[in-house]
Design a protein around this motif. Structure first.
Motif, short mmCIF file in Angstrom:
data_model
loop_
_atom_site.label_atom_id
_atom_site.label_comp_id
_atom_site.label_asym_id
_atom_site.label_seq_id
_atom_site.Cartn_x
_atom_site.Cartn_y
_atom_site.Cartn_z
N ILE A 158 0.85 -1.19 0.00
CA ILE A 158 0.00 0.00 0.00
C ILE A 158 0.88 1.24 0.00
CG2 ILE A 158 -1.78 1.27 1.25
CD1 ILE A 158 -2.48 -1.55 2.52
N VAL A 159 0.67 2.09 -1.01
CA VAL A 159 1.41 3.34 -1.12
C VAL A 159 0.42 4.45 -0.81
CG1 VAL A 159 2.80 4.80 -2.63
CG2 VAL A 159 2.88 2.30 -2.90
N ALA A 160 0.67 5.14 0.32
CA ALA A 160 -0.26 6.17 0.77
C ALA A 160 0.45 7.50 0.91
CB ALA A 160 -0.87 5.77 2.12
N PRO A 161 -0.26 8.59 0.67
CA PRO A 161 0.33 9.91 0.88
C PRO A 161 0.74 10.05 2.35
CG PRO A 161 -1.78 10.10 -0.24
CD PRO A 161 -1.63 8.68 0.19
N ARG A 162 1.93 10.57 2.57
CA ARG A 162 2.46 10.71 3.92
C ARG A 162 1.51 11.49 4.82
NH1 ARG A 162 8.13 12.12 3.63
NH2 ARG A 162 8.44 9.91 3.82
N LYS A 163 0.91 12.55 4.30
CA LYS A 163 0.03 13.38 5.14
C LYS A 163 -1.18 12.59 5.64
CE LYS A 163 -2.67 15.36 1.43
NZ LYS A 163 -3.14 16.53 0.76
N GLU A 164 -1.57 11.53 4.91
CA GLU A 164 -2.71 10.74 5.33
C GLU A 164 -2.36 9.68 6.36
OE1 GLU A 164 -5.77 11.38 4.48
OE2 GLU A 164 -5.18 12.96 3.09
N THR A 165 -1.09 9.31 6.44
CA THR A 165 -0.73 8.21 7.34
C THR A 165 0.29 8.57 8.41
OG1 THR A 165 0.97 7.46 5.80
CG2 THR A 165 -1.21 6.44 5.61
N GLU A 166 0.97 9.73 8.28
CA GLU A 166 1.99 10.04 9.28
C GLU A 166 1.37 10.33 10.64
OE1 GLU A 166 4.37 13.27 7.91
OE2 GLU A 166 2.73 14.68 7.84
N ASN A 167 0.16 10.82 10.64
CA ASN A 167 -0.56 10.97 11.90
C ASN A 167 -1.16 9.62 12.25
OD1 ASN A 167 -0.28 13.58 12.74
ND2 ASN A 167 -2.07 14.33 11.62
N GLU A 168 -0.80 9.09 13.36
CA GLU A 168 -1.30 7.76 13.71
C GLU A 168 -2.77 7.77 14.09
OE1 GLU A 168 1.15 5.49 16.28
OE2 GLU A 168 2.90 5.71 15.00
N ASP A 169 -3.41 8.93 14.03
CA ASP A 169 -4.84 8.95 14.32
C ASP A 169 -5.68 9.12 13.06
OD1 ASP A 169 -4.18 11.58 13.80
OD2 ASP A 169 -5.29 12.40 15.50
N SER A 170 -5.05 8.99 11.88
CA SER A 170 -5.82 9.09 10.65
C SER A 170 -6.65 7.81 10.46
CB SER A 170 -4.90 9.28 9.44
OG SER A 170 -4.23 8.09 9.12
N PHE A 171 -7.78 7.94 9.81
CA PHE A 171 -8.65 6.78 9.61
C PHE A 171 -7.96 5.70 8.78
CE2 PHE A 171 -11.69 4.25 7.25
CZ PHE A 171 -12.42 3.73 8.29
N ILE A 172 -7.24 6.12 7.74
CA ILE A 172 -6.56 5.13 6.89
C ILE A 172 -5.56 4.33 7.71
CG2 ILE A 172 -4.97 4.85 4.94
CD1 ILE A 172 -6.39 7.23 3.62
N TYR A 173 -4.81 5.03 8.57
CA TYR A 173 -3.81 4.33 9.39
C TYR A 173 -4.48 3.45 10.45
CZ TYR A 173 0.16 3.35 12.34
OH TYR A 173 1.12 2.70 13.06
N LEU A 174 -5.42 4.02 11.20
CA LEU A 174 -6.07 3.27 12.28
C LEU A 174 -7.03 2.19 11.77
CD1 LEU A 174 -6.90 6.10 14.82
CD2 LEU A 174 -5.11 4.37 14.99
N GLY A 175 -7.59 2.42 10.61
CA GLY A 175 -8.56 1.48 10.06
C GLY A 175 -7.90 0.38 9.24
N PRO A 176 -7.97 0.49 7.92
CA PRO A 176 -7.52 -0.61 7.06
C PRO A 176 -6.05 -0.99 7.21
CG PRO A 176 -8.63 1.10 5.77
CD PRO A 176 -8.55 1.59 7.16
N ILE A 177 -5.14 -0.01 7.25
CA ILE A 177 -3.71 -0.35 7.32
C ILE A 177 -3.38 -1.06 8.62
CG2 ILE A 177 -1.37 0.61 7.40
CD1 ILE A 177 -2.30 2.68 5.32
N ASN A 178 -3.87 -0.55 9.73
CA ASN A 178 -3.61 -1.18 11.02
C ASN A 178 -4.24 -2.58 11.08
OD1 ASN A 178 -2.38 -1.01 13.58
ND2 ASN A 178 -4.35 -0.56 14.52
N HIS A 179 -5.43 -2.72 10.52
CA HIS A 179 -6.11 -4.02 10.48
C HIS A 179 -5.26 -5.04 9.72
CE1 HIS A 179 -9.46 -6.87 10.13
NE2 HIS A 179 -9.12 -6.99 8.85
N ILE A 180 -4.76 -4.66 8.56
CA ILE A 180 -3.94 -5.55 7.75
C ILE A 180 -2.65 -5.90 8.48
CG2 ILE A 180 -2.60 -5.71 5.62
CD1 ILE A 180 -4.86 -4.00 4.31
#
Length: 155
Positions: A126-148
């Motif tokens: 998964i290649v994600a924009p840094r601004k969407e995942t560098e905050n560990e409270d983003s939905f993308i990070y806490l949701g799908p990426i963390n789940h995987i």
């Protein structure tokens, strides 16, 4: 004589579960999802497009293994598939790696689809924009990426 042969074949296959079959290809396929790839544009419009262009220039042997869902759009249009999610699932099953560039609304849907399928976890990149995942409270990070991440550790 042929009826007995056909019955023997049918009986042999009755005990097999098709869901457990696995297709092995001698070569590898890389399924790449994400932003738009527009070959008419002189400057790539997405990071996904840039990667594919660079592979073609610098590593044509790898680029020829790349599969884009857009390449097979006729299968969907001609009703070989009535469900686009099932279609992408089948392409991903044939791939060695599934790369998702999170740069379009469609790619977010693809991430959601693949994050619910444990058989893809070890093949996802998964290649994600840094601004969407560098905050560990983003939905993308806490949701799908963390789940995987969590689930793939237990496979």
């Amino acid at each position: 004589m042929s009826i007995n042969f056909e019955n023997a074949i049918l009986e042999a296959f009755d005990d097999l579960d098709v869901k457990t079959f696995k297709v092995n290809y001698p070569d590898h396929r890389i399924f790449i999802c994400g932003g738009k790839v527009d070959v008419k544009q002189p400057i790539p419009t997405s990071f996904r497009h840039r990667l594919i262009e660079q592979l073609a220039k610098q590593h044509p042997e790898i680029e020829k293994e790349v599969v884009l869902a857009e390449t097979f759009k006729d299968y969907f249009k001609e009703h070989a598939y009535s469900d686009l999610l099932l279609f992408e699932d089948d392409i991903a099953k044939l791939a060695s790696v599934v790369v998702i560039f999170l740069e379009s609304p469609g790619s977010l849907v693809e991430l959601g689809m693949f994050c619910t399928k444990p058989n893809f976890y070890k093949r996802l990149l998964i290649v994600a924009p840094r601004k969407e995942t560098e905050n560990e409270d983003s939905f993308i990070y806490l949701g799908p990426i963390n789940h995987i991440k969590k689930k793939s550790l237990h496979l």
